[in-house]
Enzyme design. Structure first.
Site, short mmCIF file in Angstrom:
data_model
loop_
_atom_site.label_atom_id
_atom_site.label_comp_id
_atom_site.label_asym_id
_atom_site.label_seq_id
_atom_site.Cartn_x
_atom_site.Cartn_y
_atom_site.Cartn_z
N ASP A 77 42.89 27.87 11.61
CA ASP A 77 43.64 29.11 11.32
C ASP A 77 45.08 28.81 11.90
O ASP A 77 45.05 28.01 12.98
CB ASP A 77 43.04 30.38 11.89
CG ASP A 77 42.99 30.42 13.36
OD1 ASP A 77 41.91 29.93 13.72
OD2 ASP A 77 43.70 31.05 13.95
N ASP A 79 47.96 31.30 13.76
CA ASP A 79 48.47 32.54 14.16
C ASP A 79 49.76 32.94 14.17
O ASP A 79 50.60 31.89 14.57
CB ASP A 79 47.89 32.87 15.62
CG ASP A 79 46.40 32.76 15.63
OD1 ASP A 79 45.86 32.82 14.97
OD2 ASP A 79 45.89 32.77 16.78
N ASP A 131 46.09 34.19 10.46
CA ASP A 131 45.75 35.38 10.89
C ASP A 131 47.09 36.06 11.36
O ASP A 131 48.04 35.45 11.82
CB ASP A 131 45.06 35.14 12.29
CG ASP A 131 43.46 34.99 11.87
OD1 ASP A 131 42.97 35.29 10.80
OD2 ASP A 131 42.70 34.48 12.65
#
Length: 322
Positions: A77, A79, A131
């Site tokens: 992921d 961020d 995210d």
């Protein structure tokens, strides 16, 4: 003493994101930022508009090439914080911000976004995701994370990666962090029942226990040994920025023991690898904990005595292992 420094350097290349992949992630992030900005400008122009700040492992330059799962998908992921900066009187509810960000990114990818407790997650076709944690920040005060179940929580991701960047002036530390994260990823890929510490915890522990060395294999052995000895005595990892909590606070005894067992095994094999006289045998010990991405084909089958005599004696056979 076996020397696998070169194999660690090659491992770092194997697990680090390519410049092409980094650019792709930056482009994807920009598209999401534009989409969210346009959504709020079109629908809530008279309210506080979102700002964006990169955070997490991408900001620290410790994001890894992931291990592909059984379906060939990648799981990692990026961020990207979504910030609303203004007077507290203008702040709306946690759920309002979450719902609006979900609406802003809905339809951006084929998979619908996930509204998680700590963020809104945008999932891409190859398995990776971005995210979007949401924050409200009053001027000159610490930001607060919009947590769906716990409400507004003080959280300072910018201070965290700035703390790390200030600590990581030695280039070896970033490599050590990536080795630790790659080890944790491999453990989880081999046993999905084990939940290893997140990258944030491993990064903080690495800084707390780092001692530089000319060789990455010795530096890594030293850090995992110090980590294990310290955590066995006191299972504690203090966040170095606000809110300064123990990041192991919510670990169950079972999860703690499983992590410490894996860390002990890594430490024991690290010591054996360093003390070995055969670089290839040592390399295979490392590979047990990193997987096949840690390549041993460049580790020669030479013992220490042969290595010491190589400059004065007959030329040695330097054939490589497959």
């Amino acid at each position: 003493m076996a020397n696998n420094h070169d194999q660690f350097i090659e491992f770092d290349k194997a697990i680090s994101l390519s410049e092409k992949r980094k650019k792709q992630l930056i482009d994807q992030r920009k598209l999401l930022r534009d989409k969210i900005s346009n959504y709020f400008s079109d629908n809530y122009s008279d309210e506080i508009q979102p700002e964006f700040r990169m955070q997490g492992s991408f900001a620290m330059d410790t994001l890894l090439n992931p291990i592909r799962d059984d379906d060939g998908l990648v799981v990692y992921d990026l961020d990207d914080g979504v910030y609303f900066v203004g007077d507290i009187k203008e702040r709306m509810s946690v759920s309002t911000y979450h719902n609006r960000v979900v609406s802003a990114v809905d339809g951006h990818t084929q998979t619908p976004p996930k509204n998680k407790s700590t963020c809104v997650r945008v999932i891409y076709a190859d398995g990776h995701h971005i995210d979007l944690p949401i924050y409200f920040q009053e001027p000159n005060k610490s930001p607060q994370l919009a947590h769906l179940t716990k409400g507004w929580m003080t959280s300072c991701p910018k201070e965290l990666y700035e703390w790390f960047n200030n600590q990581s002036t030695h280039p070896q530390l970033r490599r050590i962090v990536k080795y630790l994260k790659a080890w944790a990823d491999y453990v989880e890929s081999e046993n999905q029942r084990i939940k290893m510490p997140c990258g944030c915890i491993l990064t903080i522990l690495a800084v707390y226990h780092f001692l530089p060395n000319d060789r990455d294999d010795i530096a890594f052995k030293d850090i995992v040994s110090k980590m294990y000895d310290s955590l066995q005595q006191l299972f504690y990892c203090r966040r170095p920025v606000e809110p300064y909590e123990n990041l192991f606070e919510e670990y169950s005894d079972t999860r703690r023991d499983a992590f410490l067992d894996k860390l002990r095994s890594l430490k024991d094999d690290a010591v054996r690898a360093i003390n070995s006289k055969n670089p290839h045998d040592a390399c295979l010990k490392w590979q047990l904990h990193f997987g096949e991405r840690f390549c041993c084909s460049s580790a020669f089958d030479k013992d220490e005595d042969a290595l010491e005599q190589s400059s004065a004696g007959p030329k040695l056979n330097t054939s490589r292992y497959a």
